[in-house]
Design an enzyme around this catalytic site. Structure first.
Site, short mmCIF file in Angstrom:
data_model
loop_
_atom_site.label_atom_id
_atom_site.label_comp_id
_atom_site.label_asym_id
_atom_site.label_seq_id
_atom_site.Cartn_x
_atom_site.Cartn_y
_atom_site.Cartn_z
N HIS A 37 0.84 -1.20 0.00
CA HIS A 37 0.00 0.00 0.00
C HIS A 37 0.88 1.26 0.00
O HIS A 37 0.60 2.23 -0.71
CB HIS A 37 -0.88 0.06 1.26
N LYS A 151 -1.60 -6.18 -8.20
CA LYS A 151 -1.96 -7.37 -7.42
C LYS A 151 -3.43 -7.74 -7.65
O LYS A 151 -3.79 -8.90 -7.71
CB LYS A 151 -1.69 -7.06 -5.94
N SER A 190 -3.07 -7.77 3.00
CA SER A 190 -3.58 -7.64 4.37
C SER A 190 -4.01 -9.00 4.89
O SER A 190 -3.92 -9.29 6.08
CB SER A 190 -4.78 -6.69 4.39
P1 AMP Z 1 -6.72 -3.28 -0.42
O1 AMP Z 1 -6.49 -2.58 0.89
O2 AMP Z 1 -6.37 -4.72 -0.38
O3 AMP Z 1 -8.09 -2.99 -0.98
O4 AMP Z 1 -5.68 -2.65 -1.43
C1 AMP Z 1 -5.64 -1.27 -1.68
C2 AMP Z 1 -4.79 -1.01 -2.91
O5 AMP Z 1 -3.46 -1.50 -2.67
C3 AMP Z 1 -5.30 -1.77 -4.14
O6 AMP Z 1 -5.17 -0.93 -5.29
C4 AMP Z 1 -4.39 -2.96 -4.20
O7 AMP Z 1 -4.26 -3.50 -5.50
C5 AMP Z 1 -3.07 -2.38 -3.71
N1 AMP Z 1 -2.20 -3.44 -3.20
C6 AMP Z 1 -2.54 -4.46 -2.39
N2 AMP Z 1 -1.49 -5.29 -2.19
C7 AMP Z 1 -0.46 -4.76 -2.90
C8 AMP Z 1 0.90 -5.16 -3.11
N3 AMP Z 1 1.41 -6.27 -2.56
N4 AMP Z 1 1.68 -4.38 -3.90
C9 AMP Z 1 1.17 -3.26 -4.49
N5 AMP Z 1 -0.09 -2.83 -4.32
C10 AMP Z 1 -0.91 -3.57 -3.55
#
Ligand code: AMP
Length: 283
Positions: A37, A151, A190
């Site tokens: 993130h 991802k 997460s």
């Molecule tokens: P989330 O909190 O899982 O909804 O993710 C929020 C944003 O962070 C989304 O655009 C995800 O694709 C991105 N994200 C989650 N994991 C990763 C990662 N390992 N590397 C880069 N971006 C990520």
């Protein structure tokens, strides 16, 4: 870092910034932040005058209520990480702030094949929920730049489509950022926080199976390669929703590579009750 909990207050504040000619970058998240993130925040901070992050665990995108209940929450640490990364604003709404009336859930976004393939097939309603929340967040923040992670490859395609559907594609530029991985290759997520020590060790099989396909897809027999990669995953204790090599633009299945087509391998699999997803662009 400013923290807004009310949509109207953030919207009003962001409007004033925009009128001053300030470039606004936006990073929507569900919290339980990790360096993946933060890499999105860093990219936004470098390219914009102001970076706004949101943390909202969106109930409408969880097709499994237990998954929603168990979603990790680490808000104090999240705030520290955002401050360290020089994020300017955090939007931290509660559910009624995002969904003030029930009518919003009656809206249907036409997503075509995106809702029938892969995540769309295995998580019915999931992308309608994603569109609902992102539509609302974009209306509140109105950013110039939106940062998303590769991802969630299919989600990036869905959000691109959404931005066209709501006619914000001339205003908002979408940036897809590469996936940050743990030293052994596991994509940061997460949900990794929910893995116990033993599961965490096994989880690397996801990355290993993608790498195996990446190393071998040129030989021609993609279905055979997938069968062997699936065995690697099930051997480590995974229950697979899908592991597929597809065209990177329309997600249609690919049996053999013609040497030019842009292709990707995508996977979703459960380790006990934790569902992990990952992908790798193959050429
Ligand atoms: P989330 O909190 O899982 O909804 O993710 C929020 C944003 O962070 C989304 O655009 C995800 O694709 C991105 N994200 C989650 N994991 C990763 C990662 N390992 N590397 C880069 N971006 C990520």
């Amino acid at each position: 870092m400013l923290i807004f909990r009310k949509a109207k207050e953030l919207s009003y504040w962001a409007d004033i910034q925009r009128k001053k000619g300030t470039k606004v970058g936006f990073v929507p998240t569900m919290g339980a932040l990790h360096p993946g993130h933060i890499s999105l925040i860093n990219t936004s901070v470098q390219a914009n005058n102001i970076t706004i992050a949101s943390i909202f665990v969106n109930p409408t995108q969880f097709n499994d209520p237990k998954d929603y209940e168990k979603y990790p929450k680490t808000i104090e640490n999240d705030i520290k990480m955002l401050e360290m990364a020089q994020c300017n604003v955090l939007f931290l709404p509660d559910v009624p702030e995002i969904y003030p009336n029930k009518a919003v859930s009656e809206f249907h976004y036409y997503l075509g094949f995106l809702e029938k393939r892969l995540e769309g097939e295995f998580r019915p309603g999931h992308y309608q929920g994603v569109c609902m929340v992102v539509h609302r967040l974009l209306d509140i923040v109105n950013p110039d730049n939106l940062y998303l992670g590769q991802k969630d490859y299919q989600q990036c395609m869905v959000i691109k489509k959404l931005v066209e559907l709501i006619e914000k594609d001339a205003i908002i530029t979408i940036h897809i950022c590469s996936t940050l991985r743990e030293p052994d290759g596991l994509a940061m997520s997460s949900r990794n926080m929910r893995l116990n020590k033993e599961e965490r060790k096994k989880a690397v099989s996801i990355y290993n199976s993608l790498s195996y396909i990446n190393a071998n897809f040129r030989t021609g027999d993609i279905p055979g390669i997938i069968t062997r990669a699936k065995k690697m995953l099930t051997g480590a204790g995974f229950n697979i929703d899908y592991l597929e090599v597809t065209d990177a633009t329309d997600l249609s299945p690919v049996q053999s590579w013609d040497g030019n087509q842009k292709i990707i391998v995508l996977v979703a699999a459960f380790l006990n009750d934790v569902r992990l997803i990952d992908n790798m662009i193959l050429n």
